[in-house]
Design an enzyme around this catalytic site. Structure first.
Site, PDB file in Angstrom:
ATOM      1  N   GLY A 173       0.686  -1.348   0.110  1.00 27.72           N
ATOM      2  CA  GLY A 173      -0.014  -0.101  -0.031  1.00 27.72           C
ATOM      3  C   GLY A 173       0.714   1.339  -0.133  1.00 27.72           C
ATOM      4  O   GLY A 173       0.516   2.102  -0.650  1.00 27.72           O
ATOM      5  N   ASP A 174       1.909   1.230   0.703  1.00 27.56           N
ATOM      6  CA  ASP A 174       2.924   2.436   0.858  1.00 27.56           C
ATOM      7  C   ASP A 174       3.306   2.552  -0.459  1.00 27.56           C
ATOM      8  O   ASP A 174       3.673   3.547  -0.979  1.00 27.56           O
ATOM      9  CB  ASP A 174       4.065   2.192   1.847  1.00 27.56           C
ATOM     10  CG  ASP A 174       3.400   1.768   3.156  1.00 27.56           C
ATOM     11  OD1 ASP A 174       2.260   2.282   3.620  1.00 27.56           O
ATOM     12  OD2 ASP A 174       3.922   0.623   3.721  1.00 27.56           O
TER      13      ASP A 174
END
Length: 308
Positions: A250-251
């Site tokens: 996600g990052d």
């Protein structure tokens, strides 16, 4: 310039085991230590993609020194505030038949230390990008993200927020440039079950109505959706590949979105390119043992969208 903030960064001690037998001595088949924290991950992926940035936040003790040296070795610039007590946390990630994580608490952050961070952020200039990512330590006010955006609202920054529930909802009146909930977090915000991309679009639109300029929603193996501030809507299936690592995907999507937007310099195809880069960068990290490299992202981009 791009800045990331990690209030509670870490050293991630990753251990591979065939299985875990509770109450007995267990021996690893492999192990490694990596810099950790959502903002740190964004910084490292941005650097991998060729974008200079600076990691901000707090460090403490000998583990904090190790974290800074590891980031320096990776070419990531940092300007952490060093705390007088405690130590930067160590998170243990056990990869066996099932994945188990044991996350440390991290050092206490005083009001004076927090004010030092606020003063650093006051030096940012219009057009800079600021990424606020991750949870807030218990020693800090849970309004910290909102407080930062309130203090900086006249600076014309592009602020990206990757957080959950109230941390995310409370910043919406300050019009963040982009927010990135996943489909489960989006459902939690509205107390509903998100079943498909139509549901994602419906509730992402509500977040736009509350102030978010761009809403990027990750859906793991089901792909992703972007509702952009120019009224456009983008949907994508997840790129095909073997998932090797769930940490940092996600990052990486956040970093890819920023990179894709900057590559097009905010032009006509900026949001399409940002979305596609975000999807490919997040997936490239999931398909890799560590965070995605530029070569891995470019290869997946060509495979998925037929272009670099």
């Amino acid at each position: 310039m791009i800045y990331t903030v990690s209030f509670n960064p870490s050293l991630d001690y990753v251990q591979d085991l065939d299985c875990v037998n509770l109450g007995y001595v267990n021996r690893t088949s492999g192990e490694k230590i990596l810099p950790g924290g959502k903002g740190i991950n964004v910084s490292m992926v941005l650097k991998n993609l060729g974008f200079e940035n600076q990691a901000l936040g707090f460090t403490a003790g000998f583990t904090g020194e190790v974290l800074k040296s590891m980031l320096k070795a990776k070419g990531v610039e940092s300007d952490f505030i060093e705390l007088d007590a405690g130590m930067t946390r160590i998170n243990v990630k056990i990869r066996a038949k099932e994945e188990t994580e044991i996350n440390g608490q991290g050092p206490k952050i005083s009001a004076d230390a927090l004010e030092q961070l606020y003063q650093k952020l006051e030096t940012l200039q219009g057009g800079d990008i600021l990424v606020l990512a991750g949870s807030i330590p218990e020693s800090m006010p849970q309004s910290a993200y909102m407080d930062i955006m309130k203090r900086l609202q006249d600076k014309k920054l592009k602020i990206v927020v990757d957080a959950t529930r109230d941390l995310l909802v409370n910043v919406l009146p300050y019009k963040p440039f982009m927010i990135k909930p996943n489909n489960f977090e989006l459902g939690e915000i509205f107390g509903v079950e998100i079943k498909d991309k139509d549901d994602v679009c419906k509730y992402a639109k509500k977040l736009q109505e509350q102030g978010a300029r761009n809403v990027l929603v990750s859906m793991a193996g089901d792909g992703a959706v972007l509702l952009a501030e120019d009224g456009s809507e983008y949907r994508a299936e997840a790129p095909k590949g073997t998932v090797k690592n769930s940490v940092g995907a996600g990052d990486s999507m956040v970093a890819g979105f920023i990179a894709g937007y900057l590559i097009t310099d905010g032009g006509a195809d900026a949001y399409r390119n940002a979305f596609e880069m975000g999807v490919c960068t997040g997936s490239a990290s999931a398909f890799s043992e560590e965070l995605a490299t530029k070569e891995e992202v470019e290869g997946l981009y060509v495979k998925t969208f037929g272009k670099k």
